[in-house]
Motif scaffolding. Structure first.
Motif, short mmCIF file in Angstrom:
data_model
loop_
_atom_site.label_atom_id
_atom_site.label_comp_id
_atom_site.label_asym_id
_atom_site.label_seq_id
_atom_site.Cartn_x
_atom_site.Cartn_y
_atom_site.Cartn_z
N THR A 32 0.80 -1.23 0.00
CA THR A 32 0.00 0.00 0.00
C THR A 32 0.83 1.28 0.00
N VAL A 33 1.92 1.30 0.77
CA VAL A 33 2.71 2.54 0.86
C VAL A 33 4.15 2.36 0.40
N GLY A 34 4.54 1.12 0.07
CA GLY A 34 5.90 0.88 -0.40
C GLY A 34 6.89 0.80 0.74
N TYR A 35 8.10 0.36 0.41
CA TYR A 35 9.11 0.19 1.44
C TYR A 35 9.47 1.52 2.10
N TYR A 69 8.44 -9.57 2.28
CA TYR A 69 8.36 -9.90 0.86
C TYR A 69 8.40 -11.42 0.66
N ARG A 70 9.30 -12.09 1.37
CA ARG A 70 9.39 -13.54 1.23
C ARG A 70 8.11 -14.22 1.71
N PRO A 103 1.22 -6.95 -8.53
CA PRO A 103 1.50 -6.19 -7.31
C PRO A 103 2.67 -6.76 -6.52
N GLN A 104 2.82 -8.08 -6.51
CA GLN A 104 3.96 -8.69 -5.82
C GLN A 104 5.27 -8.28 -6.48
N ARG A 109 10.27 -4.71 -7.02
CA ARG A 109 10.93 -3.59 -7.72
C ARG A 109 11.13 -2.41 -6.79
N ASP A 110 10.16 -2.19 -5.90
CA ASP A 110 10.28 -1.11 -4.93
C ASP A 110 11.45 -1.37 -3.98
#
Length: 204
Positions: A32-35, A69-70, A103-104, A109-110
């Motif tokens: 939702t907000v990225g890393y 992420y994992r 989205p994953q 990429r983020d």
């Protein structure tokens, strides 16, 4: 704010249940907000717990980001079973290709973009490049192929298993596209993976 009811729930959770809640909360933050927008405070609030519970398991934001992420990737990983190594390999590559533009894939990429300015995150990404559930999936494909007589047992090797995904990532880097053409995936399997697997049976 965390409600009284949430606090009561948090106090009852222990071990794997609490860890799963934290990872799900962190994964949702990444989506939702990225890393760059993910904070320990936000994750704690979403998981209805406190920051100490997070830091006891993941000592830093980069560590939590990679773990989340994992967790997200593992939950969506499906190991195909088509009956042949060619079919299995193509199915797994196609799934990975689709994921990159999903989205994953956007989350990954983020993380990669953020790693350019955050050395600790870059180090963790490099450390996590091996030993992932994806690597295990490719080893499973090779084990099945060996059991069917399609491959020698010597082909069930981490280096062999890593080749298709390394080539796919190379295509992303070179082409700069969100999705690799299917004919390239077929070439990776038919022109590189299968000859490599068959060649492992040849003794010097």
């Amino acid at each position: 704010m965390v409600s009284d009811q949430q606090r009561g729930t948090a106090t009852r959770r222990r071990g794997a249940a609490l860890e799963d809640a934290i990872l799900k909360a962190a994964a949702e933050e990444l989506r939702t907000v990225g890393y760059t927008g993910m904070t320990m405070d936000r994750v704690a609030q979403r998981a209805a717990t406190n920051k100490n519970a997070i830091y006891r398991r993941w000592p830093s934001r980069p560590a939590l980001g990679i773990a989340a992420y994992r967790h997200l990737a593992d939950a969506q990983l499906h190991i195909p079973d088509t009956g042949t190594l060619r079919g299995d390999a193509l199915a797994l590559l196609r799934a990975a290709n689709t994921t990159w533009s999903s989205p994953q894939g956007a989350v990954l990429r983020d993380l990669l973009a953020a790693a350019a300015d955050e050395p600790d995150l870059l180090t963790l990404l490099r450390e996590q490049a091996g030993g992932s559930s994806t690597d295990a999936a490719w080893l499973t494909l090779l084990e099945r192929a060996a059991a069917r007589g399609e491959a020698a047992s010597s082909a069930v090797h981490p280096r062999v298993a890593s080749v298709p995904m390394m080539l796919l990532r190379g295509e992303y880097a070179v082409r700069g596209l969100p999705e690799v053409p299917d004919e390239v995936l077929t070439e990776i399997v038919e022109e590189i993976l299968l000859p490599l697997v068959r060649g492992r049976a040849i003794k010097p």
